[in-house]
Design an enzyme around this catalytic site. Structure first.
Site, PDB file in Angstrom:
ATOM      1  N   HIS A   1     -11.383  -8.233  -0.109  1.00  0.00           N
ATOM      2  CA  HIS A   1     -10.003  -8.381   0.360  1.00  0.00           C
ATOM      3  C   HIS A   1      -9.743  -9.827   0.794  1.00  0.00           C
ATOM      4  O   HIS A   1      -8.671 -10.129   1.314  1.00  0.00           O
ATOM      5  CB  HIS A   1      -9.738  -7.469   1.564  1.00  0.00           C
ATOM      6  CG  HIS A   1      -9.764  -5.996   1.250  1.00  0.00           C
ATOM      7  ND1 HIS A   1      -9.198  -5.466   0.123  1.00  0.00           N
ATOM      8  CD2 HIS A   1     -10.263  -4.947   1.958  1.00  0.00           C
ATOM      9  CE1 HIS A   1      -9.353  -4.140   0.137  1.00  0.00           C
ATOM     10  NE2 HIS A   1      -9.987  -3.812   1.231  1.00  0.00           N
TER      11      HIS A   1
ATOM     12  N   SER B   1       0.956   3.552   2.333  1.00  0.00           N
ATOM     13  CA  SER B   1      -0.436   3.975   2.227  1.00  0.00           C
ATOM     14  C   SER B   1      -1.243   3.502   3.441  1.00  0.00           C
ATOM     15  O   SER B   1      -2.055   4.241   4.004  1.00  0.00           O
ATOM     16  CB  SER B   1      -1.051   3.422   0.939  1.00  0.00           C
ATOM     17  OG  SER B   1      -2.389   3.826   0.807  1.00  0.00           O
TER      18      SER B   1
ATOM     19  N   LYS C   1      -5.381  -1.289   0.336  1.00  0.00           N
ATOM     20  CA  LYS C   1      -4.525  -0.179  -0.133  1.00  0.00           C
ATOM     21  C   LYS C   1      -3.767  -0.521  -1.417  1.00  0.00           C
ATOM     22  O   LYS C   1      -2.642  -0.094  -1.631  1.00  0.00           O
ATOM     23  CB  LYS C   1      -3.532   0.292   0.953  1.00  0.00           C
ATOM     24  CG  LYS C   1      -4.135   0.504   2.334  1.00  0.00           C
ATOM     25  CD  LYS C   1      -5.417   1.325   2.310  1.00  0.00           C
ATOM     26  CE  LYS C   1      -5.185   2.766   1.893  1.00  0.00           C
ATOM     27  NZ  LYS C   1      -6.475   3.536   1.842  1.00  0.00           N
TER      28      LYS C   1
END
Length: 306
Positions: free
Chosen positions: A98, A128, A43
């Site tokens: 990530h 988010s 995010k």
């Protein structure tokens, strides 16, 4: 904890996109010198970079962003899809991940592959993420905002603690192989960021192409792009009636969610965990949000290679 996660080196990863096989595949992945990785904590602008990188790397040709879903055009290193699409990726390959720095494959460390690390204000990241958990059927229910904040601070969310992720990449010592940018800078002046990315990747893009990429990487354009807005994903996995994937795309939405008590707690924990670090980060210490044309003292990291 939801059974929809696997534990990997202490991190929680949703099984919908990850498996032990995909993670092993990532560790054995052969990184090429020409590869470009956009690295983010979830995010923090990942999908935006999936739109930007192909356009920068192929001089603004719109074909990939109009014909290939974003998860296949710039796949995640750690996800199941990579093995299925890797042979179709044009060179130079663009990938996202990530992963914290320590989980990158051995071949990455011996390569000349470049990294663009995108940081976002952790308060906006959390907001988010909270909405994303509400709409993503493969993630556990976030509970109340207060409950989710505690999970976020404790690292009991996918890919662990935000502070651990940022510290791992900020300490990476990759020299001229890594460029640090922020989500906030992208919102404030995308053409300026694109020029830096162009220089970093030795693309030498004209102002005309920079303008074209800026137009096609606007929030409105990406939200309308079927190949980028996740409308191809079945509702059982992403229920956009609960929360749209492209929700606001703004800076400072955290102000609409945090109580003063929550803000004090959140900021205290984050600052404690970053104590002694030499880098500044968007919106962690300085609660003042810059007005248009104004730079905050600690709200922005300088765009540059190091």
């Amino acid at each position: 904890m939801s059974s929809g996660y696997i534990q990997y080196h202490g991190l929680l990863l949703p099984t919908e996109a990850h498996s032990m096989e995909s993670l092993e595949y990532a560790q054995n992945f052969t990184v090429e010198d020409t590869d470009v990785f956009a690295v983010t904590y979830p995010k923090s602008g990942t999908i935006w970079m999936q739109e930007i990188l192909p356009l920068v790397l192929n001089a603004g040709d719109l074909t990939p962003i109009q014909t290939i879903p974003n998860w296949d055009r710039v796949p995640w290193l750690e996800e199941k899809r990579l093995a299925h699409v890797v042979d179709e990726l044009p060179s130079p390959r663009a990938l996202v991940t990530h992963f914290p720095y320590n989980l990158m494959p051995p071949s990455f460390h011996t390569s000349k592959a470049k990294v663009i690390y995108v940081t976002r204000n952790p308060k906006d990241v959390m907001v988010s993420s909270y909405y994303f958990h509400q709409m993503a059927g493969f993630l556990e229910d976030p509970g109340t905002f207060d409950e989710f904040m505690e999970k976020f601070l404790e690292g009991k969310v996918m890919f662990g603690k935000w502070t651990d992720h940022v510290k791992s990449w900020r300490r990476s010592e990759l020299g001229d192989r890594i460029m640090y940018i922020t989500y906030e800078e992208m919102v404030q002046d995308l053409p300026a960021v694109l020029r830096c990315i162009s220089d970093f990747l030795d693309r030498n893009l004209s102002e005309e192409i920079i303008h074209k990429i800026t137009e096609h990487c606007s929030f409105e354009s990406m939200k309308a792009n079927t190949m980028s807005n996740f409308s191809l994903i079945p509702k059982v996995y992403m229920d956009q009636t609960k929360s749209p994937f492209y929700r606001k795309g703004i800076v400072g939405d955290w102000k609409n969610h945090f109580s003063s008590e929550q803000l004090t707690r959140f900021t205290s924990v984050i600052c404690k965990e970053l104590k002694g670090e030499t880098f500044s980060l968007p919106g962690v210490w300085n609660e003042h949000q810059p007005q248009e044309g104004e730079r905050g003292h600690a709200d922005y990291v300088t765009v540059g290679h190091k």
